[in-house]
Design a protein around this motif. Structure first.
Motif, short mmCIF file in Angstrom:
data_model
loop_
_atom_site.label_atom_id
_atom_site.label_comp_id
_atom_site.label_asym_id
_atom_site.label_seq_id
_atom_site.Cartn_x
_atom_site.Cartn_y
_atom_site.Cartn_z
N UNK A 1 -10.19 -31.05 23.76
CA UNK A 1 -11.05 -29.95 24.18
C UNK A 1 -10.73 -29.63 25.63
N UNK A 2 -10.49 -28.34 25.89
CA UNK A 2 -10.16 -27.87 27.23
C UNK A 2 -10.86 -26.54 27.47
N UNK A 3 -11.70 -26.50 28.49
CA UNK A 3 -12.40 -25.26 28.87
C UNK A 3 -13.12 -24.63 27.68
N UNK A 4 -13.74 -25.46 26.87
CA UNK A 4 -14.49 -24.96 25.73
C UNK A 4 -13.65 -24.58 24.52
N UNK A 5 -12.33 -24.75 24.62
CA UNK A 5 -11.42 -24.43 23.52
C UNK A 5 -10.90 -25.73 22.92
N UNK A 6 -10.65 -25.71 21.61
CA UNK A 6 -10.16 -26.87 20.92
C UNK A 6 -8.67 -26.71 20.62
N UNK A 7 -7.89 -27.71 20.99
CA UNK A 7 -6.45 -27.74 20.75
C UNK A 7 -6.13 -28.94 19.86
N UNK A 8 -5.04 -28.84 19.13
CA UNK A 8 -4.62 -29.92 18.25
C UNK A 8 -3.21 -30.36 18.65
N UNK A 9 -3.05 -31.66 18.93
CA UNK A 9 -1.75 -32.24 19.23
C UNK A 9 -1.31 -33.01 18.00
N UNK A 10 -0.14 -32.63 17.48
CA UNK A 10 0.32 -33.20 16.21
C UNK A 10 1.73 -33.76 16.36
N UNK A 11 1.96 -34.93 15.76
CA UNK A 11 3.28 -35.54 15.70
C UNK A 11 3.92 -35.15 14.37
N UNK A 12 5.08 -34.51 14.42
CA UNK A 12 5.75 -34.05 13.20
C UNK A 12 6.51 -35.20 12.54
N UNK A 13 7.00 -34.94 11.34
CA UNK A 13 7.80 -35.94 10.62
C UNK A 13 9.11 -36.23 11.35
N UNK A 14 9.57 -35.28 12.15
CA UNK A 14 10.81 -35.48 12.91
C UNK A 14 10.56 -36.12 14.27
N UNK A 15 9.29 -36.49 14.55
CA UNK A 15 8.98 -37.18 15.80
C UNK A 15 8.77 -36.25 16.99
N UNK A 16 8.56 -34.99 16.74
CA UNK A 16 8.32 -34.03 17.82
C UNK A 16 6.82 -33.78 17.94
N UNK A 17 6.40 -33.32 19.11
CA UNK A 17 5.00 -33.01 19.36
C UNK A 17 4.79 -31.50 19.31
N UNK A 18 3.69 -31.11 18.68
CA UNK A 18 3.31 -29.69 18.63
C UNK A 18 1.86 -29.59 19.10
N UNK A 19 1.62 -28.70 20.06
CA UNK A 19 0.27 -28.44 20.55
C UNK A 19 -0.11 -27.04 20.10
N UNK A 20 -1.21 -26.92 19.33
CA UNK A 20 -1.65 -25.62 18.85
C UNK A 20 -3.11 -25.41 19.21
N UNK A 21 -3.50 -24.16 19.27
CA UNK A 21 -4.87 -23.78 19.59
C UNK A 21 -5.61 -23.49 18.32
#
Length: 53
Positions: A33-53
């Protein structure tokens, strides 16, 4: 060949560094949670990180 990159220490201290495993633990996803917004940090099957809103 390009010259090596340098860090300007006069600009301030180095940013804090965390290991992704310390954030995620055994999970593959977490919510931030940042400034009232929710973000999702996800680890992919290939070991990469994805941050989405």
């Amino acid at each position: 060949m390009s010259p090596p990159l340098t860090v300007d220490r006069a600009a301030g201290p180095a940013p804090r560094r965390l290991q992704s495993r310390d954030l995620l633990g055994q999970d593959r996803e977490l919510e931030i949670e940042h400034a009232g917004q929710l973000y999702r940090l996800r680890l992919t099957q290939l070991g990469k990180l994805i941050l989405t809103k």
